[in-house]
Scaffold this motif. Structure first.
Motif, PDB file in Angstrom:
ATOM      1  N   TRP A  30       4.438   5.269  -2.737  1.00 52.11           N
ATOM      2  CA  TRP A  30       5.349   4.173  -3.072  1.00 52.11           C
ATOM      3  C   TRP A  30       4.580   3.248  -4.011  1.00 52.11           C
ATOM      4  O   TRP A  30       3.626   2.596  -3.605  1.00 52.11           O
ATOM      5  CB  TRP A  30       5.785   3.438  -1.816  1.00 52.11           C
ATOM      6  CG  TRP A  30       6.908   2.448  -2.023  1.00 52.11           C
ATOM      7  CD1 TRP A  30       6.950   1.436  -2.929  1.00 52.11           C
ATOM      8  CD2 TRP A  30       8.148   2.388  -1.296  1.00 52.11           C
ATOM      9  NE1 TRP A  30       8.124   0.737  -2.827  1.00 52.11           N
ATOM     10  CE2 TRP A  30       8.883   1.302  -1.828  1.00 52.11           C
ATOM     11  CE3 TRP A  30       8.692   3.138  -0.252  1.00 52.11           C
ATOM     12  CZ2 TRP A  30      10.140   0.950  -1.337  1.00 52.11           C
ATOM     13  CZ3 TRP A  30       9.944   2.778   0.228  1.00 52.11           C
ATOM     14  CH2 TRP A  30      10.658   1.699  -0.316  1.00 52.11           C
ATOM     15  N   VAL A  31       4.989   3.211  -5.261  1.00 53.35           N
ATOM     16  CA  VAL A  31       4.280   2.409  -6.260  1.00 53.35           C
ATOM     17  C   VAL A  31       4.690   0.949  -6.147  1.00 53.35           C
ATOM     18  O   VAL A  31       5.885   0.631  -6.089  1.00 53.35           O
ATOM     19  CB  VAL A  31       4.568   2.923  -7.690  1.00 53.35           C
ATOM     20  CG1 VAL A  31       3.888   2.011  -8.726  1.00 53.35           C
ATOM     21  CG2 VAL A  31       4.075   4.354  -7.844  1.00 53.35           C
ATOM     22  N   ILE A  32       3.697   0.065  -6.121  1.00 56.09           N
ATOM     23  CA  ILE A  32       3.929  -1.373  -6.179  1.00 56.09           C
ATOM     24  C   ILE A  32       3.481  -1.814  -7.567  1.00 56.09           C
ATOM     25  O   ILE A  32       2.313  -1.661  -7.930  1.00 56.09           O
ATOM     26  CB  ILE A  32       3.118  -2.127  -5.108  1.00 56.09           C
ATOM     27  CG1 ILE A  32       3.283  -1.455  -3.727  1.00 56.09           C
ATOM     28  CG2 ILE A  32       3.540  -3.593  -5.059  1.00 56.09           C
ATOM     29  CD1 ILE A  32       4.657  -1.494  -3.169  1.00 56.09           C
ATOM     30  N   ALA A  33       4.413  -2.343  -8.356  1.00 53.63           N
ATOM     31  CA  ALA A  33       4.112  -2.729  -9.740  1.00 53.63           C
ATOM     32  C   ALA A  33       3.519  -4.139  -9.759  1.00 53.63           C
ATOM     33  O   ALA A  33       4.219  -5.121  -9.499  1.00 53.63           O
ATOM     34  CB  ALA A  33       5.376  -2.668 -10.588  1.00 53.63           C
ATOM     35  N   VAL A  34       2.257  -4.214 -10.068  1.00 52.25           N
ATOM     36  CA  VAL A  34       1.530  -5.482 -10.019  1.00 52.25           C
ATOM     37  C   VAL A  34       1.026  -5.841 -11.415  1.00 52.25           C
ATOM     38  O   VAL A  34       0.297  -5.071 -12.039  1.00 52.25           O
ATOM     39  CB  VAL A  34       0.333  -5.399  -9.041  1.00 52.25           C
ATOM     40  CG1 VAL A  34      -0.404  -6.728  -8.987  1.00 52.25           C
ATOM     41  CG2 VAL A  34       0.810  -4.996  -7.646  1.00 52.25           C
ATOM     42  N   GLU A  35       1.437  -6.998 -11.891  1.00 49.84           N
ATOM     43  CA  GLU A  35       0.978  -7.505 -13.183  1.00 49.84           C
ATOM     44  C   GLU A  35      -0.062  -8.604 -12.954  1.00 49.84           C
ATOM     45  O   GLU A  35      -0.301  -9.033 -11.824  1.00 49.84           O
ATOM     46  CB  GLU A  35       2.157  -8.060 -13.984  1.00 49.84           C
ATOM     47  CG  GLU A  35       3.325  -7.104 -14.125  1.00 49.84           C
ATOM     48  CD  GLU A  35       2.962  -5.806 -14.821  1.00 49.84           C
ATOM     49  OE1 GLU A  35       2.174  -5.836 -15.791  1.00 49.84           O
ATOM     50  OE2 GLU A  35       3.457  -4.738 -14.393  1.00 49.84           O
ATOM     51  N   ALA A  36      -0.675  -9.057 -14.033  1.00 49.55           N
ATOM     52  CA  ALA A  36      -1.740 -10.068 -13.924  1.00 49.55           C
ATOM     53  C   ALA A  36      -1.247 -11.343 -13.260  1.00 49.55           C
ATOM     54  O   ALA A  36      -2.000 -12.020 -12.544  1.00 49.55           O
ATOM     55  CB  ALA A  36      -2.298 -10.375 -15.311  1.00 49.55           C
ATOM     56  N   ASN A  37       0.026 -11.694 -13.476  1.00 47.24           N
ATOM     57  CA  ASN A  37       0.561 -12.944 -12.942  1.00 47.24           C
ATOM     58  C   ASN A  37       1.458 -12.747 -11.718  1.00 47.24           C
ATOM     59  O   ASN A  37       2.178 -13.665 -11.315  1.00 47.24           O
ATOM     60  CB  ASN A  37       1.332 -13.694 -14.027  1.00 47.24           C
ATOM     61  CG  ASN A  37       2.502 -12.870 -14.561  1.00 47.24           C
ATOM     62  OD1 ASN A  37       2.564 -11.662 -14.322  1.00 47.24           O
ATOM     63  ND2 ASN A  37       3.409 -13.517 -15.272  1.00 47.24           N
ATOM     64  N   THR A  38       1.445 -11.552 -11.119  1.00 45.17           N
ATOM     65  CA  THR A  38       2.292 -11.293  -9.963  1.00 45.17           C
ATOM     66  C   THR A  38       1.781 -12.056  -8.748  1.00 45.17           C
ATOM     67  O   THR A  38       0.572 -12.069  -8.478  1.00 45.17           O
ATOM     68  CB  THR A  38       2.339  -9.783  -9.641  1.00 45.17           C
ATOM     69  OG1 THR A  38       2.773  -9.062 -10.793  1.00 45.17           O
ATOM     70  CG2 THR A  38       3.309  -9.502  -8.503  1.00 45.17           C
TER      71      THR A  38
END
Length: 360
Positions: A139-147
């Motif tokens: 299950w992919v959790i999409a994490v960005e620098a500002n998440t």
């Protein structure tokens, strides 16, 4: 098992994934409310036991958006406004274009975390929902620098409660990965299956497990896949162009099989295929595990497969994988059992003693 996900979970979209999420969480006694644009679909999912209808007094903690990709971003934006204290996630199979649309419309992404369970079935809808659909699946959790890290933890915990194994990637990394391991295979499978439309019935009568394996996912919903492929075209095109180049080289070589280097080119493609398949994680994530295959003939009647598996269990032989095919023109099934080489002899001996027929 006790759920670590707290509060009420609201699922928007009561199809396969939404219903499966609801069923899994209800088994853990989590309060789940359901919503669908189709009242009939919503009622069906509720009757199926995946949750209840949303009430005005509800205090939602997490919203899971399970709608088609082309309306995912607008549904997320709406959910962020409707549930101002809830973390919002989605399960769409494309992440970057959805995030870009949210940013472009000035949506409050501080409570949004994109995600994508790598699980599904060829047939969608609430009736196809299963509580164990996500068990053991990535299950992919999409994490960005500002998440927001707290929001990430909430979504990750939800996925873990559903039995999945979580992987953190950026939206771009996710889309690049699924272009190769999901979206391109769907197109290749559909293209191959389309060749069967005009095939002679006598040719199709010879169809075995090879063509069934390679065309299985071609039964998926075309409307859904049109959305997915178009939304991830930037990442998909390089994969397809490389595939096109390899296929072109094979075609050229086959047109002049006796020519210099032709067989070597074909052989190289086949060898690279062996190398590629060996890199895929197998059971428990292991790679390069070699299994022995034992093919057993069983009568095509109720209870035979269960009897076979029970007798294998009594013999304490662990089955690593199983495939079932039906012999053309005969009332028998062919069960291909994959086992560790060290247990192959024991398995064959056990089967023969119990009267099973070994093929090959």
């Amino acid at each position: 098992m006790t759920a670590r996900t707290k509060g009420q979970i609201h699922v928007i979209g009561a199809g396969l994934l939404g219903t499966s999420i609801g069923l899994a969480l209800r088994k853990l006694d989590v309060d789940v409310s359901l919503e669908d644009s189709s009242p009939a679909v919503q009622s069906l999912s509720i009757d199926f036991g995946a949750g209840r209808a949303l009430e005005e007094s509800d205090e939602v903690s997490v919203v899971v958006v399970c709608v088609p990709p082309d309306v995912t971003a607008t549904t997320i934006s709406s959910a962020l406004k409707r549930f101002p204290y809830a973390v919002v996630t989605d399960v769409a199979s494309v992440k970057e274009t959805i995030l870009e649309e949210l940013v472009a419309t000035n949506a409050d992404t501080s409570r949004y975390v994109g995600s994508h369970p790598m699980a599904g079935r060829e047939k969608g809808g609430a009736l196809s929902g299963r509580a164990d659909l996500f068990t053991g699946r990535p299950w992919v959790i999409a994490v960005e620098a500002n998440t927001n890290s707290d929001a990430v933890d909430v979504v990750e915990q939800l996925a873990l409660d559903l039995g999945a194994t979580t992987i953190r990637l950026t939206a771009k990394e996710h889309d690049r990965a699924v272009a190769l391991i999901s979206h391109a295979p769907q197109l290749v499978s559909s293209l191959l299956a389309s060749r069967l439309v005009g095939a002679d019935d006598f040719d199709l009568a010879l169809a075995g497990q090879g063509v069934r394996d390679t065309t299985r996912i071609a039964a998926s919903d075309p409307k859904l896949w049109l959305q997915i492929l178009s939304m991830n075209s930037d990442q998909l095109i390089p994969v397809l162009k490389a595939f096109q180049e390899d296929l072109g080289q094979v075609v050229t070589a086959l047109e002049d099989v006796s020519g210099s280097g032709s067989l070597a080119k074909i052989g190289s493609v086949l060898e690279r295929g062996n190398q590629g398949i060996s890199r895929l994680p197998g059971k428990h994530g292991s790679r390069n595990t070699s299994y022995s295959q034992v093919v057993v003939m069983i009568d095509d009647k109720p209870g035979e497969l269960a009897r076979l598996l029970n007798e294998i269990g009594y013999a304490q032989v662990n089955i690593e994988d199983l495939k079932l095919d039906h012999a053309t023109g005969a009332q028998v099934g062919l069960v291909e059992l994959s086992v560790l080489p060290a247990t192959e002899s024991k398995l064959i001996e056990t089967l023969k003693v119990n009267g099973w027929r070994i093929a090959g």
